[in-house]
Write an enzyme that holds these catalytic residues in place. Structure first.
Site, mmCIF file in Angstrom:
data_model
loop_
_atom_site.group_PDB
_atom_site.id
_atom_site.type_symbol
_atom_site.label_atom_id
_atom_site.label_comp_id
_atom_site.label_asym_id
_atom_site.label_seq_id
_atom_site.Cartn_x
_atom_site.Cartn_y
_atom_site.Cartn_z
ATOM 1 N N ASP A 66 57.470 57.728 -41.226
ATOM 2 C CA ASP A 66 57.385 59.157 -40.942
ATOM 3 C C ASP A 66 58.604 59.815 -41.579
ATOM 4 O OD1 ASP A 66 55.947 61.163 -38.807
ATOM 5 O OD2 ASP A 66 58.040 61.659 -39.176
ATOM 6 N N ARG A 82 59.008 72.165 -39.587
ATOM 7 C CA ARG A 82 58.193 72.388 -40.770
ATOM 8 C C ARG A 82 57.272 73.576 -40.506
ATOM 9 N NH1 ARG A 82 56.748 66.551 -42.743
ATOM 10 N NH2 ARG A 82 58.721 66.551 -43.878
ATOM 11 N N ARG A 119 53.144 60.880 -45.305
ATOM 12 C CA ARG A 119 51.682 60.670 -45.260
ATOM 13 C C ARG A 119 51.181 60.055 -46.542
ATOM 14 N NH1 ARG A 119 49.898 66.372 -43.970
ATOM 15 N NH2 ARG A 119 51.420 65.961 -42.357
ATOM 16 N N ASP A 121 51.607 59.027 -31.149
ATOM 17 C CA ASP A 121 52.143 60.361 -30.826
ATOM 18 C C ASP A 121 51.511 61.498 -31.632
ATOM 19 O OD1 ASP A 121 55.246 60.002 -32.810
ATOM 20 O OD2 ASP A 121 53.135 59.657 -33.278
ATOM 21 N N HIS A 122 50.812 61.221 -32.720
ATOM 22 C CA HIS A 122 50.330 62.303 -33.597
ATOM 23 C C HIS A 122 48.926 62.782 -33.265
ATOM 24 C CE1 HIS A 122 53.799 61.385 -36.069
ATOM 25 N NE2 HIS A 122 53.483 62.280 -36.948
ATOM 26 N N SER A 175 55.813 65.187 -45.928
ATOM 27 C CA SER A 175 55.656 64.034 -45.062
ATOM 28 C C SER A 175 55.540 62.703 -45.784
ATOM 29 C CB SER A 175 54.416 64.264 -44.194
ATOM 30 O OG SER A 175 53.335 63.557 -44.690
HETATM 31 O O1 LIG Z 1 51.380 63.003 -41.175
HETATM 32 C C1 LIG Z 1 51.925 61.923 -41.033
HETATM 33 O O2 LIG Z 1 51.309 60.875 -41.040
HETATM 34 C C2 LIG Z 1 53.430 61.811 -40.861
HETATM 35 C C3 LIG Z 1 54.107 63.102 -41.140
HETATM 36 C C4 LIG Z 1 54.107 64.014 -39.919
HETATM 37 O O3 LIG Z 1 54.924 63.485 -38.886
HETATM 38 C C5 LIG Z 1 54.584 65.393 -40.289
HETATM 39 O O4 LIG Z 1 55.507 65.891 -39.631
HETATM 40 O O5 LIG Z 1 54.000 65.943 -41.234
HETATM 41 N N1 LIG Z 1 55.469 62.843 -41.638
HETATM 42 O O6 LIG Z 1 56.321 63.708 -41.527
HETATM 43 O O7 LIG Z 1 55.662 61.787 -42.262
HETATM 44 S S1 SF4 Z 2 57.619 66.628 -37.426
HETATM 45 FE FE1 SF4 Z 2 56.114 64.976 -37.602
HETATM 46 S S2 SF4 Z 2 56.920 63.357 -36.247
HETATM 47 FE FE2 SF4 Z 2 58.015 65.241 -35.723
HETATM 48 S S3 SF4 Z 2 56.849 66.076 -34.010
HETATM 49 FE FE3 SF4 Z 2 56.080 67.028 -35.881
HETATM 50 S S4 SF4 Z 2 54.368 65.753 -36.496
HETATM 51 FE FE4 SF4 Z 2 55.537 64.579 -35.011
#
Ligand SMILES: O=C(O)C[C@@H]([C@@H](O)C(=O)O)[N+](=O)[O-]
Ligand code: SF4
Length: 739
Positions: free
Chosen positions: A166, A449, A657, A101-102, A655
């Site tokens: 995540d 975010r 990450r 999905d990313h 995140s």
């Molecule tokens: O960057 C990633 O691998 C995951 C990350 C992403 O979903 C995000 O919202 O920053 N997260 O929130 O964990």
């Molecule tokens: S916050 Fe992270 S998991 Fe949620 S939509 Fe954004 S990138 Fe995807």
């Protein structure tokens, strides 16, 4: 073929083992003779050995380290597979799912974006699909949806404990469970039946009274709460909502609230089981789970005991919560819509914005889309179209197909919306946005975010977070000062148009439809050991993780492992340093599975050097020169010089990450040190799994910042891991930090 999703799902792997959980909780109660919160009931009933864990009694919350058995794991893109492969097991010990999905980039619309993204990421998707087949994991293809919407629709269940790679995994808390975000290494604990360790969180009670009215939505509740708690206020705690205000909220509305618990640093968020949760389980084909949850609830398992003592209690009267807008650049800078115009004016910003975006895992449910469509129909009837680009992301194929069937999509497109693929898209910088590059501009999103550069790579794009309905209404005005609750929009006819408060539906009258069969998951009910996982030797996207060199243990020239080398401070970072600051996403995310390549994104780090205030600058006192942080780090590595950085509060905010933690390990020699006022939980765990990290306790903080030159080039000599850090200042003076 439109098959109503109400056909029962196979609930055998998604119904929590309530009887054994309740039995275990009984054993916990034998030791903890006090009322338990809902979060404690769910967490403590997943402890490996309650008698061992609780026999010493004591406070537990905020003190004990629990050894836990999560029931399920969800992984987004290449996040835990490389570590799981190195575990050498034939299959995952718990049911697990992979979600692509990313990496779907938004350019012009769902179909072409998805086609193009599948081509550009084919190698990664093939790797993930083969890993799923080999280890018996469920595989959700690109275009099937955002991990957290899919988990809520298919796997979440009241009273469950699950992990997700995540930070917004807590979204599943909308179904009365504990869903916790972790890095890949921790997910592999659960997948290898290794007890997963968590410091027992404190429990913050959020008492909801009153009823939400008019334009106020669940998103406004969490935006308001983020303003109160700040990005650190929930660190080390679970947010447990309770009171009469919970029952009236839809399941997906509760998920929105739980989702953004991540933005206040909460370990996760949860709610007592409610009738609306039951309705959602039944509407999404999981009636057997609802029935089992009913039985568990009747035994008191899915609600807090009477007489609970929370570590902190927050009272919120929902009837007093106003629609709110948070930002820019931090999710806890909260302004009620009624005062937002004044705020913009006071900052001297232009009273305009350049795009409105609906979606992300926070707000991409059927309910969100139908509420937005209600406003779109009102505007259409008045002959209006949106004044700015208006991008809408359904959270899953089920949402997309159901809103298409119910003429919600056409209502959005009628006013100029572009519907994007079911994916993260612009939320994580997968947005090819050519206009506004280098220009100061504002966007309004329903995301969770808003860190600098996150959405379009432009440090000057200010992202303001709001509810999907506020974003939509304002998109018809194009002005940041527009307040849909009080203001009108003038029409060409000279009349004026005022929105009525929007209404959405959380459950479609005709039931959900699963949509296009090509987006159904590949189940992989059993592992296929014969499947070959392909990683080309010259791959630029995937790289097998190798162990890092260490300054400890055999072969390290430091057999006793106690003496640490003297280190040089690479820099002292000023202020906020999120995972996006450390390891930029956006165009770099395609290297998520390739540590060497993604480590190059340190070039784009946004960390500010506290001495001089410049971004991405470090100093090398030995050669009296300066360079970018990665350049100087590489120079230290070439000279075999271990280094440390000194950072501020909540280091690693954001995140899960883990390359944000792996990368420093990757560019250090033998061992490195990050001295922080405090860490964000997930990042601290990711660091523990990869690089040495210590931090000064609050008492010493003044020494590490401000009055002592601890930045560039200061020599740090650790006496030992258990004592104090001796920091020699470059002017010969020295001071000590406790660990
Ligand atoms: O960057 C990633 O691998 C995951 C990350 C992403 O979903 C995000 O919202 O920053 N997260 O929130 O964990
Ligand atoms: S916050 Fe992270 S998991 Fe949620 S939509 Fe954004 S990138 Fe995807």
């Amino acid at each position: 073929t439109q098959i109503p999703i109400s056909i029962e799902k196979d609930c055998s792997t998604i119904t929590p083992p309530y009887d054994s959980l309740i039995e275990k909780l009984g054993r916990v109660r034998n030791h903890l003779k006090r009322p338990l919160s809902l979060a404690e009931k769910i967490l403590y009933s997943h402890v490996v050995d309650p008698d061992q864990a609780f026999s010493s009694g004591g406070k537990i919350r905020g003190e004990s380290y629990l050894q836990l058995r999560p029931e399920r794991v969800a992984m987004q893109d290449a996040s835990a597979h490389l570590q799981f492969m190195s575990a050498g097991l034939a299959q995952s010990a718990v049911p697990a799912s992979i979600h692509c999905d990313h990496l779907i980039q938004a350019v012009e619309g769902a179909e072409s974006d998805l086609k193009r993204s599948i081509v550009t990421n084919q190698e990664v998707f093939d790797f993930l699909q083969s890993a799923a087949a080999k280890y018996g994991l469920e595989f959700w293809r690109p275009g099937s949806g955002i991990i957290h919407q899919i988990v809520l629709e298919n796997y979440a269940a009241p009273g469950m404990l699950m992990l997700g790679t995540d930070s917004h995994t807590p979204n599943a808390g909308g179904l009365g469970m504990l869903a916790i975000g972790v890095g890949g290494a921790d997910a592999v604990d659960a997948m290898t039946a290794t007890p997963w360790e968590l410091k027992a969180p404190k429990v913050i009670g959020v008492h909801l009274t009153g009823k939400m009215g008019g334009w106020t939505t669940p998103k406004d509740l969490i935006l308001h709460l983020a303003g109160k708690l700040t990005v650190r206020g929930g660190t080390g705690s679970i947010l447990e909502y309770f009171g009469p205000g919970v029952a009236s909220q839809s399941c997906t509305g509760l998920a929105t609230i739980a989702n953004m618990g991540a933005e206040v640093g909460a370990t996760t968020s949860t709610f007592p089981y409610s009738a609306r949760m039951r309705d959602y389980l039944i509407a999404t084909g999981r009636a057997p789970v609802a029935k089992a949850a009913d039985r568990a609830a009747a035994q008191g398992f899915l609600s807090p005991d009477e007489g609970i003592e929370y570590d902190q209690l927050i009272e919120i009267d929902l009837s007093k919560v106003e629609p709110t807008i948070n930002g820019p650049f931090t999710p806890d800078l909260s302004t009620p819509v009624s005062k937002f115009g004044e705020f913009i004016k006071s900052q001297g910003w232009k009273d305009e914005f350049s795009a409105g975006l609906i979606g992300s895992c926070t707000n991409s449910s059927y309910e969100d889309m139908t509420a937005v469509a209600d406003l779109a129909k009102q505007a259409k009837a008045a002959g209006l179209t949106t004044k700015v680009p208006f991008l809408c992301t359904p959270g899953s194929e089920q949402v997309r197909a159901t809103i298409e069937r119910d003429n919600v999509t056409s209502a959005l497109e009628d006013v100029g919306a572009v519907v994007l693929a079911n994916a993260c898209g612009p939320c994580i910088g997968q947005w090819k946005r050519d206009d506004k590059q280098g220009e100061e501009n504002a966007i309004l999103t329903s995301f969770n975010r808003n860190f600098k550069s996150r959405n379009d790579g432009n440090k000057l794009t200010m992202n303001f977070l709001a509810s999907p309905t506020i974003v939509t209404a304002m998109a018809f005005s194009g002005k940041l000062s527009f307040n849909p609750m009080t203001d009108s929009i003038s029409l060409p006819s000279g009349e004026s148009f005022k929105f009525q408060p929007p209404h959405g539906r959380d459950l479609p009258t005709d039931g959900f439809t699963p949509g296009n069969g090509e987006f159904y998951p590949i189940r992989n009910p059993a592992p296929q050991p014969e499947v070959n996982i392909v990683i080309k030797p010259d791959s630029q996207r995937l790289e097998i993780l190798e162990p890092f060199g260490s300054h400890f243990g055999p072969g390290s020239g430091n057999p006793r492992g106690l003496e640490l080398p003297s280190m040089k401070v690479l820099l002292r970072v000023r202020g906020k340093c999120t995972t996006d600051h450390i390891s930029a996403a956006g165009p770099w995310l395609k290297y998520k599975g390739h540590l060497t390549n993604i480590s190059e994104n340190l070039r784009d780090t946004q960390a500010i050097n506290d001495e001089g205030g410049e971004m991405n600058v470090a100093f090398d006192k030995d050669t009296n020169s300066q360079g970018t942080i990665p350049e100087i780090a590489k120079r230290f590595k070439a000279r075999n010089q271990p280094w440390a950085i000194i950072v501020d509060d909540n280091y690693g905010e954001g995140s899960a990450r883990e390359h944000a933690a792996l990368q420093p390990s990757f560019s250090i020699v033998r061992c490195g040190m990050i001295i922080a006022r405090s860490f964000a939980r997930i990042h601290e765990t990711n660091l523990k799994n990869s690089v040495l990290r210590l931090f000064a306790d609050k008492a010493d903080t003044p020494h590490a910042w401000g009055d002592v030159e601890t930045g560039n080039g200061a020599e740090i000599k650790l006496q030992s891991l258990s004592q104090r850090i001796n920091v020699n200042k470059s002017d010969g003076d020295s001071f000590q930090l406790s660990i």
